[in-house]
Design a protein around this motif. Structure first.
Motif, mmCIF file in Angstrom:
data_model
loop_
_atom_site.group_PDB
_atom_site.id
_atom_site.type_symbol
_atom_site.label_atom_id
_atom_site.label_comp_id
_atom_site.label_asym_id
_atom_site.label_seq_id
_atom_site.Cartn_x
_atom_site.Cartn_y
_atom_site.Cartn_z
ATOM 1 N N UNK A 66 2.703 -2.903 -11.576
ATOM 2 C CA UNK A 66 3.783 -2.825 -10.586
ATOM 3 C C UNK A 66 3.835 -1.415 -10.012
ATOM 4 N N UNK A 67 3.732 -1.316 -8.694
ATOM 5 C CA UNK A 67 3.823 -0.021 -8.025
ATOM 6 C C UNK A 67 5.004 -0.049 -7.057
ATOM 7 N N UNK A 68 5.932 0.866 -7.259
ATOM 8 C CA UNK A 68 7.040 1.047 -6.317
ATOM 9 C C UNK A 68 6.715 2.237 -5.438
ATOM 10 N N UNK A 69 7.038 2.125 -4.148
ATOM 11 C CA UNK A 69 6.698 3.195 -3.225
ATOM 12 C C UNK A 69 7.795 3.422 -2.200
ATOM 13 N N UNK A 70 7.827 4.628 -1.719
ATOM 14 C CA UNK A 70 8.538 4.955 -0.483
ATOM 15 C C UNK A 70 7.541 5.708 0.394
ATOM 16 N N UNK A 71 7.290 5.165 1.580
ATOM 17 C CA UNK A 71 6.361 5.831 2.490
ATOM 18 C C UNK A 71 7.028 7.052 3.127
ATOM 19 N N UNK A 72 6.195 7.987 3.551
ATOM 20 C CA UNK A 72 6.718 9.152 4.262
ATOM 21 C C UNK A 72 7.327 8.723 5.596
ATOM 22 N N UNK A 73 8.270 9.499 6.076
ATOM 23 C CA UNK A 73 9.036 9.094 7.260
ATOM 24 C C UNK A 73 8.195 9.008 8.522
ATOM 25 N N UNK A 74 7.124 9.782 8.575
ATOM 26 C CA UNK A 74 6.353 9.810 9.820
ATOM 27 C C UNK A 74 5.248 8.750 9.873
ATOM 28 N N UNK A 75 5.239 7.819 8.906
ATOM 29 C CA UNK A 75 4.223 6.764 8.964
ATOM 30 C C UNK A 75 4.618 5.759 10.055
ATOM 31 N N UNK A 76 3.592 5.184 10.701
ATOM 32 C CA UNK A 76 3.869 4.163 11.728
ATOM 33 C C UNK A 76 3.827 2.777 11.076
ATOM 34 N N UNK A 77 4.449 1.783 11.722
ATOM 35 C CA UNK A 77 4.344 0.405 11.202
ATOM 36 C C UNK A 77 2.890 -0.045 11.120
ATOM 37 N N UNK B 161 -7.019 7.317 -2.481
ATOM 38 C CA UNK B 161 -7.127 8.575 -1.727
ATOM 39 C C UNK B 161 -6.587 8.450 -0.302
ATOM 40 N N UNK B 162 -6.626 7.206 0.239
ATOM 41 C CA UNK B 162 -6.039 6.969 1.569
ATOM 42 C C UNK B 162 -4.533 6.716 1.469
ATOM 43 N N UNK B 163 -4.134 6.028 0.387
ATOM 44 C CA UNK B 163 -2.767 5.500 0.236
ATOM 45 C C UNK B 163 -1.784 6.571 -0.241
ATOM 46 N N UNK B 164 -2.153 7.284 -1.291
ATOM 47 C CA UNK B 164 -1.194 8.196 -1.946
ATOM 48 C C UNK B 164 -0.670 9.296 -1.017
ATOM 49 N N UNK B 165 -1.510 9.854 -0.105
ATOM 50 C CA UNK B 165 -0.965 10.898 0.774
ATOM 51 C C UNK B 165 0.152 10.416 1.694
ATOM 52 N N UNK B 166 0.270 9.081 1.892
ATOM 53 C CA UNK B 166 1.334 8.538 2.740
ATOM 54 C C UNK B 166 2.610 8.239 1.967
ATOM 55 N N UNK B 167 2.581 8.460 0.649
ATOM 56 C CA UNK B 167 3.752 8.117 -0.162
ATOM 57 C C UNK B 167 4.628 9.339 -0.416
ATOM 58 N N UNK B 168 5.922 9.136 -0.216
ATOM 59 C CA UNK B 168 6.892 10.185 -0.554
ATOM 60 C C UNK B 168 7.265 10.075 -2.028
ATOM 61 N N UNK B 169 7.347 8.818 -2.505
ATOM 62 C CA UNK B 169 7.665 8.562 -3.914
ATOM 63 C C UNK B 169 6.776 7.428 -4.401
ATOM 64 N N UNK B 170 6.399 7.506 -5.671
ATOM 65 C CA UNK B 170 5.604 6.429 -6.264
ATOM 66 C C UNK B 170 5.959 6.305 -7.743
#
Lengths: 102, 102
Positions: free
Chosen positions: A4-15, A81-90
């Motif tokens: 189970x991975x919980x995430x919050x994306x960074x605010x500047x990510x696009x849909x 390596x692509x995914x984690x830089x877009x996460x604010x919280x994990x």
């Protein structure tokens, strides 16, 4: 076993980027043999205990060894390596589901 | 719909009390009509991203309205009043599982 991975994306990510990353995560099912299933969703809870997390990703594996194989797999490493830089919280937990008999 | 609660129990809880609380949580399935299933597990992840959470509880509901009914249900309120004081950390997310077609 559930991963189970919980995430919050960074605010500047696009849909579009969010959708691309979720498809990439799902695509690991066909690249990583021990990964047997994948579901995701966005938080809609009303209890205000989400601690800022907005997305949940649940993968299914047959064993803890399968999760270890997944974590080390080149396809997972490349995706992470692509995914984690877009996460604010994990947050990640792995567990073997227990069902309590009534 | 899935209702996911992550928890870390307080350090002074006994194994017996932990078991009692988990059984009480599971027992809500037979007391709260919209609660259709319950699973739990302890974190065994190797990625060190668990943020201190040690337990996960996953309940299944047919709808978001069912979760709202559960949250307000007297049996849930009574259980929550017993359960929450034993928690050092708690996190709740609700989501509708999406499966991505490859």
């Amino acid at each position: 076993m559930k991963h189970v991975l919980l995430a919050r994306f960074k605010e500047d990510i696009t849909p579009e980027k969010t959708e691309e990353l979720i498809k990439g995560y799902a695509g690991l099912v066909s690249l990583v043999e021990p990964m047997k299933g994948f579901q995701w969703g966005t938080d809609v809870s009303i209890e205000n205990l989400h601690q800022g997390f907005t997305h949940i990703f649940v993968s299914t594996f047959e064993s803890t060894e399968g999760i270890a194989e997944y974590v080390a797999h080149p396809a997972h490493v490349e995706f992470a390596n692509k995914f984690l830089p877009w996460l604010e919280k994990v947050l990640v937990v792995d567990y073997k589901p227990n069902i309590v008999e009534q």
